[in-house]
Motif scaffolding. Structure first.
Motif, PDB file in Angstrom:
ATOM      1  N   LEU A  78      -5.687  -2.324 -12.757  1.00 51.02           N
ATOM      2  CA  LEU A  78      -6.389  -1.051 -12.769  1.00 51.02           C
ATOM      3  C   LEU A  78      -6.358  -0.344 -11.420  1.00 51.02           C
ATOM      4  O   LEU A  78      -6.164   0.871 -11.354  1.00 51.02           O
ATOM      5  CB  LEU A  78      -7.844  -1.266 -13.191  1.00 51.02           C
ATOM      6  CG  LEU A  78      -8.037  -1.865 -14.588  1.00 51.02           C
ATOM      7  CD1 LEU A  78      -9.511  -2.188 -14.820  1.00 51.02           C
ATOM      8  CD2 LEU A  78      -7.504  -0.918 -15.661  1.00 51.02           C
ATOM      9  N   MET A  79      -6.556  -1.081 -10.353  1.00 53.12           N
ATOM     10  CA  MET A  79      -6.665  -0.455  -9.035  1.00 53.12           C
ATOM     11  C   MET A  79      -6.669  -1.527  -7.959  1.00 53.12           C
ATOM     12  O   MET A  79      -6.776  -2.709  -8.244  1.00 53.12           O
ATOM     13  CB  MET A  79      -7.969   0.347  -8.925  1.00 53.12           C
ATOM     14  CG  MET A  79      -9.211  -0.503  -9.173  1.00 53.12           C
ATOM     15  SD  MET A  79     -10.760   0.411  -8.996  1.00 53.12           S
ATOM     16  CE  MET A  79     -10.929   0.459  -7.207  1.00 53.12           C
ATOM     17  N   MET A  80      -6.518  -1.081  -6.729  1.00 54.14           N
ATOM     18  CA  MET A  80      -6.721  -1.960  -5.594  1.00 54.14           C
ATOM     19  C   MET A  80      -7.586  -1.242  -4.580  1.00 54.14           C
ATOM     20  O   MET A  80      -7.385  -0.041  -4.329  1.00 54.14           O
ATOM     21  CB  MET A  80      -5.398  -2.356  -4.957  1.00 54.14           C
ATOM     22  CG  MET A  80      -5.486  -3.672  -4.191  1.00 54.14           C
ATOM     23  SD  MET A  80      -4.489  -3.684  -2.709  1.00 54.14           S
ATOM     24  CE  MET A  80      -5.432  -2.583  -1.657  1.00 54.14           C
ATOM     25  N   THR A 123      -0.547   2.123  -2.438  1.00 50.63           N
ATOM     26  CA  THR A 123      -0.425   0.770  -2.974  1.00 50.63           C
ATOM     27  C   THR A 123       0.676   0.776  -4.031  1.00 50.63           C
ATOM     28  O   THR A 123       0.823   1.741  -4.776  1.00 50.63           O
ATOM     29  CB  THR A 123      -1.741   0.289  -3.615  1.00 50.63           C
ATOM     30  OG1 THR A 123      -2.816   0.463  -2.687  1.00 50.63           O
ATOM     31  CG2 THR A 123      -1.662  -1.175  -4.008  1.00 50.63           C
ATOM     32  N   ILE A 124       1.427  -0.319  -4.058  1.00 58.30           N
ATOM     33  CA  ILE A 124       2.551  -0.452  -4.986  1.00 58.30           C
ATOM     34  C   ILE A 124       2.247  -1.561  -5.992  1.00 58.30           C
ATOM     35  O   ILE A 124       1.653  -2.578  -5.634  1.00 58.30           O
ATOM     36  CB  ILE A 124       3.844  -0.792  -4.197  1.00 58.30           C
ATOM     37  CG1 ILE A 124       4.279   0.408  -3.352  1.00 58.30           C
ATOM     38  CG2 ILE A 124       4.970  -1.238  -5.121  1.00 58.30           C
ATOM     39  CD1 ILE A 124       5.382   0.089  -2.363  1.00 58.30           C
ATOM     40  N   LEU A 125       2.657  -1.333  -7.219  1.00 55.32           N
ATOM     41  CA  LEU A 125       2.595  -2.372  -8.245  1.00 55.32           C
ATOM     42  C   LEU A 125       4.010  -2.633  -8.735  1.00 55.32           C
ATOM     43  O   LEU A 125       4.729  -1.706  -9.115  1.00 55.32           O
ATOM     44  CB  LEU A 125       1.709  -1.916  -9.413  1.00 55.32           C
ATOM     45  CG  LEU A 125       1.655  -2.835 -10.628  1.00 55.32           C
ATOM     46  CD1 LEU A 125       1.009  -4.183 -10.294  1.00 55.32           C
ATOM     47  CD2 LEU A 125       0.892  -2.158 -11.778  1.00 55.32           C
ATOM     48  N   SER A 173       6.642  11.798   0.376  1.00 54.21           N
ATOM     49  CA  SER A 173       5.764  10.937   1.167  1.00 54.21           C
ATOM     50  C   SER A 173       5.306   9.712   0.371  1.00 54.21           C
ATOM     51  O   SER A 173       4.307   9.101   0.687  1.00 54.21           O
ATOM     52  CB  SER A 173       4.544  11.729   1.626  1.00 54.21           C
ATOM     53  OG  SER A 173       3.784  12.148   0.507  1.00 54.21           O
ATOM     54  N   ILE A 174       6.012   9.392  -0.671  1.00 51.92           N
ATOM     55  CA  ILE A 174       5.633   8.271  -1.522  1.00 51.92           C
ATOM     56  C   ILE A 174       6.637   7.154  -1.359  1.00 51.92           C
ATOM     57  O   ILE A 174       7.835   7.379  -1.509  1.00 51.92           O
ATOM     58  CB  ILE A 174       5.558   8.716  -2.997  1.00 51.92           C
ATOM     59  CG1 ILE A 174       4.306   9.566  -3.197  1.00 51.92           C
ATOM     60  CG2 ILE A 174       5.561   7.532  -3.944  1.00 51.92           C
ATOM     61  CD1 ILE A 174       4.146  10.121  -4.575  1.00 51.92           C
ATOM     62  N   PRO A 175       6.178   5.937  -1.088  1.00 45.93           N
ATOM     63  CA  PRO A 175       4.799   5.559  -0.788  1.00 45.93           C
ATOM     64  C   PRO A 175       4.362   6.077   0.583  1.00 45.93           C
ATOM     65  O   PRO A 175       5.185   6.378   1.430  1.00 45.93           O
ATOM     66  CB  PRO A 175       4.851   4.023  -0.780  1.00 45.93           C
ATOM     67  CG  PRO A 175       6.140   3.634  -1.398  1.00 45.93           C
ATOM     68  CD  PRO A 175       7.069   4.759  -1.160  1.00 45.93           C
TER      69      PRO A 175
END
Lengths: 130, 130
Positions: B31-33, A84-86, A7-9
């Motif tokens: 760090l985060m969103m 959330t994706i980076l 289930s990712i993302p």
């Protein structure tokens, strides 16, 4: 704790979209934030180039398809909630922003109002000839 | 081109919310969103501490109010469309993630599956005593 890899993302929270942050892999500068749907995410993984989903145009947005400023993805991360994706990217052309700045976050909010703190890399009028 | 300062940030696109990215001011690590509404944005500016809006809890989320890991805002930026915020912060306690990692993006997507690449700074069980 964390979601399973299947289930990712997690595209379920925002009508099939997840926010995706693009960060310069070399300098750490945050370049932009856009959205991905499952199709753009899959194409990003398959091609190694950042592909987003344009909410305003309602279709896939192959970043740089018009300007040539594609983003080569060096690594990709998900956050703890997997919503959330980076992306760490090599920004071809040096500028991510359609206004010609390296980063879309070229304006700082200060007590004196907005201050342009970014430097322009290209002239949008020259790049987007319409 | 850009929105006027009066409409910045632009809370109109997402039911009163804008995404807000927190970046370590010293290291550049993302760090985060999370999300901000107008009230949390105003409180962030007024107090110098990051305040978000929790979608799951439906109320203001004063980051660190439980763990003590507050985020001191060193500078704040808006993107070209004024619909995303970037905060450069001093992350007190060294960890932004409720799972004890410095960054919420502690898992990398690789061809072999998810790999934990972040380092745990604290044990969540010790911090969140419920």
């Amino acid at each position: 704790m964390s979601a399973t890899p299947d289930s990712i993302p997690d595209f379920s929270k925002m009508d099939g979209l997840v926010p995706a942050i693009a960060q310069d892999a070399a300098t750490g500068e945050v370049l932009m934030m856009a959205y991905m749907n499952a199709e753009s995410y899959a194409e990003t993984l398959a091609t190694g180039r950042a592909v987003y989903f344009s909410r305003s145009r309602g279709k896939l947005w192959r970043k740089g398809e018009e300007s040539g400023n594609v983003q080569m993805v060096e690594s990709l991360y998900v956050d703890c909630d997997a919503d959330t994706i980076l992306l760490k990217v090599n920004q071809i052309g040096g500028a991510a922003c359609h206004e010609g700045y390296k980063s879309c976050f070229f304006r700082q909010v200060t007590p004196q109002g907005l201050q342009v703190v970014g430097q322009r890399v290209f002239d949008p009028k020259q790049v987007y000839k319409k």
